[in-house]
Design an enzyme around this catalytic site. Structure first.
Site, PDB file in Angstrom:
ATOM      1  CE  LYS A   1     -12.081  64.046  41.841  1.00  0.00           C
ATOM      2  NZ  LYS A   1     -11.549  65.427  41.853  1.00  0.00           N
TER       3      LYS A   1
ATOM      4  N   PRO B   1      -7.187  58.116  33.348  1.00  0.00           N
ATOM      5  CG  PRO B   1      -6.868  60.036  32.064  1.00  0.00           C
ATOM      6  CD  PRO B   1      -7.936  59.191  32.669  1.00  0.00           C
ATOM      7  CB  VAL B   2      -2.331  56.968  36.468  1.00  0.00           C
ATOM      8  CG1 VAL B   2      -1.636  56.890  37.819  1.00  0.00           C
ATOM      9  CG2 VAL B   2      -2.904  55.606  36.091  1.00  0.00           C
TER      10      VAL B   2
ATOM     11  CB  ALA C   1      -5.610  62.354  35.706  1.00  0.00           C
ATOM     12  N   GLY C   2      -6.261  63.894  38.735  1.00  0.00           N
ATOM     13  CA  GLY C   2      -7.279  64.736  39.343  1.00  0.00           C
ATOM     14  C   GLY C   2      -8.686  64.266  39.054  1.00  0.00           C
ATOM     15  CG  LEU C   3      -9.736  62.941  35.737  1.00  0.00           C
ATOM     16  CD1 LEU C   3      -9.585  62.269  34.372  1.00  0.00           C
ATOM     17  CD2 LEU C   3     -10.807  64.027  35.668  1.00  0.00           C
ATOM     18  CB  ALA C   4     -11.446  60.497  42.029  1.00  0.00           C
TER      19      ALA C   4
ATOM     20  N   GLY D   1      -8.071  56.193  41.197  1.00  0.00           N
ATOM     21  CA  GLY D   1      -7.747  55.238  42.255  1.00  0.00           C
ATOM     22  C   GLY D   1      -8.872  55.107  43.261  1.00  0.00           C
TER      23      GLY D   1
ATOM     24  CB  ALA E   1     -13.295  55.623  40.581  1.00  0.00           C
TER      25      ALA E   1
ATOM     26  CG  ASP F   1     -11.612  62.462  46.013  1.00  0.00           C
ATOM     27  OD1 ASP F   1     -12.220  63.373  46.604  1.00  0.00           O
ATOM     28  OD2 ASP F   1     -10.675  62.677  45.221  1.00  0.00           O
TER      29      ASP F   1
END
Length: 282
Positions: free
Chosen positions: A9, A93-94, A96-99, A101, A103, A135
């Site tokens: 995300k 990426p871990v 990273a601000g992309l959720a 975990g 997801a 999230d």
């Protein structure tokens, strides 16, 4: 065997309104998904163990992994007598601000729902997931949405206009709780959630780019100035808009044309180990 994808995300906006009595911040944010995915497979076990298989040794495979905790929660909730093996092919990426975990946890809830033929609704899974991650409810649905409360209150919005997304993660990790602790609610910071909401309603790409805003960005930048340099590099290289996602450190840029997107990708590829050229999903 059951297979699920877990898309990353990004935040179009992220605002914190006030500190709640439960210790969390009341948030207001608009998020969407991009086609950078983790892939998960699920197998029933003859015993009651939960086993997470993952190649990367820097990603935990025990209770510190949100997919593990989601499986644990699901098995307890529905009183299952079998365990599960979860295999995760990780692309997001871990830290990273992309959720990533969240997801994976959401994909686990969806996957186990199918694997054990439980028949739970997405609403039920989202409520269950909210117990372990803010999230996760959004990631259950994977649709563009306005998220409020702790993130569990979801209003679905129109898909964003078609665009390329350049994701770039500096070689560092950021802890979301550490960044949230530094929020100063007395300090004014304009987050354009209403503008973004209207842009999505009207499918106005230019207004969407103008609305990108994240209250956490200046806090993370104060700790890691390279985030701001990366964002400015994207804008100078032709991005229509750029923003740090979540608590960072990943920065993304938006571009309508593939040639424009490739130019931005090439401009930042030398300064980051992890750079991805993807599309908006929503």
């Amino acid at each position: 065997m059951i297979y699920e994808t877990a898309p990353a995300k990004i935040n179009f906006t992220l605002d914190t309104l006030f500190k709640r009595n439960d210790g969390y911040h009341e948030i207001e944010m608009i998020m969407t998904t991009v086609d950078l995915n983790d892939r998960l497979t699920f197998h029933k076990r003859k015993d009651r163990k939960i086993v997470v298989e993952i190649e990367h040794n820097y990603v935990p495979s025990n209770h510190k992994n949100l997919a593990y905790r989601a499986a644990q929660l699901f098995i307890e909730q529905y009183q299952l007598k079998q365990g599960v093996t979860i295999s995760i092919d990780k692309e997001i990426p871990v830290s990273a601000g992309l959720a990533g975990g969240s997801a994976d946890a959401a994909a686990t809830l969806r996957g186990l729902n199918r694997l054990f033929d439980i028949g739970a609704s997405l609403e039920e899974l989202a409520l269950l997931g909210s117990k372990i991650g803010t999230d996760i409810p959004f990631c259950i649905y994977n649709k563009t949405a306005l998220c409020t409360g702790r993130g569990e209150k979801i209003e679905f919005l129109n898909k964003p206009p078609s665009a390329w997304v350049i994701l770039a993660k500096p070689n560092l990790g950021i802890s979301s709780p550490d960044i949230f602790k530094l929020i100063n609610l007395d300090k004014r910071y304009d987050v354009h959630t209403k503008m973004c909401y209207e842009a999505l309603e009207n499918r106005d790409y230019q207004q969407l780019c103008q609305s990108l805003s994240n209250r956490l960005e200046p806090i993370s930048v104060s700790k890691h100035p390279q985030i701001d340099k990366l964002k400015n590099n994207m804008l100078k290289s032709g991005a229509d808009g750029a923003l740090m996602s979540g608590s960072g450190p990943t920065v993304y840029g938006l571009a309508r044309k593939e040639s424009q997107a490739k130019n931005i990708y090439n401009a930042v590829n030398g300064c980051c180990n992890e750079v991805y050229l993807v599309r908006l999903l929503g």
